[in-house]
Design a protein around this motif. Structure first.
Motif, mmCIF file in Angstrom:
data_model
loop_
_atom_site.group_PDB
_atom_site.id
_atom_site.type_symbol
_atom_site.label_atom_id
_atom_site.label_comp_id
_atom_site.label_asym_id
_atom_site.label_seq_id
_atom_site.Cartn_x
_atom_site.Cartn_y
_atom_site.Cartn_z
ATOM 1 N N ILE A 145 0.841 -1.191 0.000
ATOM 2 C CA ILE A 145 0.000 0.000 0.000
ATOM 3 C C ILE A 145 0.879 1.244 0.000
ATOM 4 C CG2 ILE A 145 -1.610 1.376 1.401
ATOM 5 C CD1 ILE A 145 -2.934 -1.180 2.281
ATOM 6 N N MET A 146 0.496 2.235 -0.805
ATOM 7 C CA MET A 146 1.211 3.508 -0.866
ATOM 8 C C MET A 146 0.300 4.614 -0.327
ATOM 9 S SD MET A 146 4.265 3.029 -2.194
ATOM 10 C CE MET A 146 4.707 4.670 -2.764
ATOM 11 N N LEU A 147 0.846 5.445 0.535
ATOM 12 C CA LEU A 147 0.130 6.599 1.066
ATOM 13 C C LEU A 147 0.972 7.846 0.851
ATOM 14 C CD1 LEU A 147 -0.934 5.177 4.564
ATOM 15 C CD2 LEU A 147 -2.299 5.184 2.483
ATOM 16 N N ASP A 148 0.341 9.013 1.018
ATOM 17 C CA ASP A 148 1.125 10.238 0.991
ATOM 18 C C ASP A 148 0.686 11.130 2.146
ATOM 19 O OD1 ASP A 148 -1.332 11.117 0.164
ATOM 20 O OD2 ASP A 148 -0.632 12.109 -1.647
ATOM 21 N N ALA A 149 1.518 12.120 2.449
ATOM 22 C CA ALA A 149 1.243 13.017 3.566
ATOM 23 C C ALA A 149 2.024 14.305 3.378
ATOM 24 C CB ALA A 149 1.621 12.359 4.886
ATOM 25 N N ARG A 150 1.520 15.381 3.972
ATOM 26 C CA ARG A 150 2.240 16.657 3.941
ATOM 27 C C ARG A 150 3.214 16.778 5.103
ATOM 28 N NH1 ARG A 150 -1.963 21.204 3.984
ATOM 29 N NH2 ARG A 150 -0.082 22.492 3.752
ATOM 30 N N ALA A 151 2.947 16.096 6.221
ATOM 31 C CA ALA A 151 3.833 16.119 7.384
ATOM 32 C C ALA A 151 3.803 14.756 8.056
ATOM 33 C CB ALA A 151 3.412 17.207 8.371
ATOM 34 N N LEU A 152 4.919 14.384 8.679
ATOM 35 C CA LEU A 152 5.055 13.066 9.296
ATOM 36 C C LEU A 152 5.529 13.200 10.738
ATOM 37 C CD1 LEU A 152 6.988 11.155 6.473
ATOM 38 C CD2 LEU A 152 4.555 10.959 7.008
ATOM 39 N N ILE A 153 4.979 12.349 11.582
ATOM 40 C CA ILE A 153 5.477 12.173 12.941
ATOM 41 C C ILE A 153 5.859 10.706 13.073
ATOM 42 C CG2 ILE A 153 4.938 12.269 15.407
ATOM 43 C CD1 ILE A 153 2.889 14.469 14.743
ATOM 44 N N LEU A 154 7.144 10.443 13.205
ATOM 45 C CA LEU A 154 7.639 9.073 13.293
ATOM 46 C C LEU A 154 7.889 8.732 14.759
ATOM 47 C CD1 LEU A 154 10.203 9.036 10.330
ATOM 48 C CD2 LEU A 154 7.760 8.487 10.304
ATOM 49 N N ALA A 155 6.991 7.948 15.337
ATOM 50 C CA ALA A 155 7.122 7.515 16.727
ATOM 51 C C ALA A 155 7.686 6.098 16.712
ATOM 52 C CB ALA A 155 5.771 7.577 17.431
ATOM 53 N N LEU A 156 8.941 6.007 16.283
ATOM 54 C CA LEU A 156 9.587 4.722 16.044
ATOM 55 C C LEU A 156 10.931 4.650 16.753
ATOM 56 C CD1 LEU A 156 9.114 4.531 12.151
ATOM 57 C CD2 LEU A 156 7.787 3.287 13.869
ATOM 58 N N PRO A 157 11.336 3.470 17.236
ATOM 59 C CA PRO A 157 12.708 3.316 17.728
ATOM 60 C C PRO A 157 13.699 3.645 16.617
ATOM 61 C CG PRO A 157 11.353 1.424 18.349
ATOM 62 C CD PRO A 157 10.546 2.228 17.377
ATOM 63 N N ALA A 158 14.902 4.043 17.018
ATOM 64 C CA ALA A 158 15.892 4.507 16.051
ATOM 65 C C ALA A 158 16.192 3.468 14.977
ATOM 66 C CB ALA A 158 17.176 4.895 16.783
ATOM 67 N N ARG A 159 16.265 2.202 15.346
ATOM 68 C CA ARG A 159 16.637 1.177 14.364
ATOM 69 C C ARG A 159 15.579 1.030 13.274
ATOM 70 N NH1 ARG A 159 14.919 -0.956 19.006
ATOM 71 N NH2 ARG A 159 13.570 -2.799 19.075
ATOM 72 N N TYR A 160 14.310 1.227 13.611
ATOM 73 C CA TYR A 160 13.248 1.153 12.605
ATOM 74 C C TYR A 160 13.162 2.451 11.809
ATOM 75 C CZ TYR A 160 11.832 -2.969 15.251
ATOM 76 O OH TYR A 160 11.823 -4.182 15.892
ATOM 77 N N ALA A 161 13.357 3.572 12.484
ATOM 78 C CA ALA A 161 13.347 4.853 11.777
ATOM 79 C C ALA A 161 14.486 4.927 10.778
ATOM 80 C CB ALA A 161 13.443 5.993 12.790
ATOM 81 N N ALA A 162 15.652 4.355 11.109
ATOM 82 C CA ALA A 162 16.793 4.361 10.192
ATOM 83 C C ALA A 162 16.445 3.640 8.899
ATOM 84 C CB ALA A 162 18.003 3.709 10.862
ATOM 85 N N ARG A 163 15.786 2.517 9.020
ATOM 86 C CA ARG A 163 15.415 1.757 7.817
ATOM 87 C C ARG A 163 14.406 2.531 6.973
ATOM 88 N NH1 ARG A 163 12.333 -3.946 8.332
ATOM 89 N NH2 ARG A 163 10.674 -2.517 8.936
ATOM 90 N N ALA A 164 13.414 3.150 7.629
ATOM 91 C CA ALA A 164 12.382 3.875 6.888
ATOM 92 C C ALA A 164 12.952 5.095 6.174
ATOM 93 C CB ALA A 164 11.262 4.291 7.839
ATOM 94 N N LEU A 165 13.967 5.742 6.777
ATOM 95 C CA LEU A 165 14.514 6.990 6.230
ATOM 96 C C LEU A 165 15.695 6.770 5.298
ATOM 97 C CD1 LEU A 165 14.334 9.064 9.523
ATOM 98 C CD2 LEU A 165 13.181 9.690 7.386
#
Length: 322
Positions: A136-156
């Motif tokens: 699934i693909m979504l879009d957004a104008r602003a993001l709040i990533l409430a993720l541990p660093a190891r998961y946020a690193a992969r997403a970013l």
């Protein structure tokens, strides 16, 4: 012909990824301010490691158990007046830590996508793109990533490789939290063990958490790897505390879930570098990004986690107005 923007699309002006305490606090603030948002959570339920269960009169918590005391007016605003049992600067919730999650989540009106995992983030046509692991693909104008660093690193990794590189430097401890219920007379006078494998021991006999004052509820933080099963961990915690046979026992564990302590200056410098490298319109919130360096004492700063969520919500709205 002008196409009308659908309600479903407009609700994704702000997307919150992660339904733990910080993510829910962000949503709660967005709802209070009348903003539209969607929250994405990988599990079936909100709260992350904050969950509570009752067994034989003992109300046990996974992860957050004892915390630095919250302001009473904050709990009153969430309908939890009188639920805080205070100690010496610390406290716990008589109804279990999960009651805080329930209070934040009960009035959420935004869209929610449960059991959805974020794979990667991108940028297209002036909006952030979110690719979920089911395609699934979504879009957004602003993001709040409430993720541990190891998961946020992969997403970013694709959107902001510099941020991902900094996040990948975080190192973690693997602590199993063993909850034990016992009779007070069965407890030794001093049950603080001298063991490097034990990070902390917390205890309470607060009403609502134990059957009566003749009983005590303990949470033991044990360093462990995957070789020990729950029964082995319970046996090890019981030996450390000299408890022959606990009345109830429960184990909560997540590999690499506890941020390793770092020097205060290193932690502060790392956070400044991470926030400076983030693209505009993205906030990172959660226990990994607290201004206080990790201690692994088992006593957590729930107030800071909630404050991060609220601040991120206001920052997201300010970004939309730019």
């Amino acid at each position: 012909m002008r196409m009308r923007q659908s309600k479903h699309t407009s609700m994704r002006d702000i997307v919150v990824v992660g339904g733990g305490l910080s993510g829910l606090a962000a949503c709660h603030e967005l709802a209070r301010l009348g903003a539209r948002y969607t929250i994405i959570e990988v599990k079936r339920r909100f709260g992350g490691g904050i969950r509570s269960s009752l067994a034989r009169g003992f109300l046990m918590d996974g992860c957050a158990f004892v915390y630095h005391a919250l302001a009473d007016d904050r709990l009153t605003a969430l309908g939890l007046a009188g639920q805080q049992a205070r100690g010496d600067g610390t406290a716990l919730l008589r109804g279990g830590s999960e009651s805080l999650i329930a209070a934040l989540a009960k009035d959420l009106r935004g869209g929610r996508l449960m059991r959805m995992a974020l794979s990667s983030l991108g940028w297209l046509g002036g909006r952030f793109t979110l690719c979920l692991e089911n395609g699934i693909m979504l879009d957004a104008r602003a993001l709040i990533l409430a993720l541990p660093a190891r998961y946020a690193a992969r997403a970013l990794y694709n959107l902001s490789p510099g941020t991902a590189e900094l996040l990948a430097e975080f190192r973690y401890d693997s602590l199993a939290r063993v909850s034990l219920g016992a009779r007070q007379p069965d407890m030794p006078a001093d049950f603080v063990p001298q063991s490097s494998d034990c990070a902390f021991v917390l205890a309470t006999d607060a009403p609502g958490r134990v059957p009566d004052r003749d009983h005590v509820l303990l949470q033991v933080g044990l360093r462990s790897d995957d070789s020990e099963d729950s029964q082995q961990l319970i046996a090890r915690a019981s030996r450390l505390l000299d408890i022959h046979e606990p009345l109830v026992a429960r184990v909560d564990r997540w590999p690499e879930a506890d941020l390793l302590p770092a020097a205060a200056t290193l932690h502060a410098d790392r956070l400044r570098a991470i926030h400076a490298s983030l693209p505009g319109g993205i906030s990172l919130v959660g226990s990994d990004y607290g201004r206080r360096e990790a201690q692994n004492t088992g006593i957590v700063h729930l107030d800071e986690r909630m404050d991060m969520g609220r601040e991120a919500a206001r920052s997201a709205l300010a970004f939309l107005r730019m």
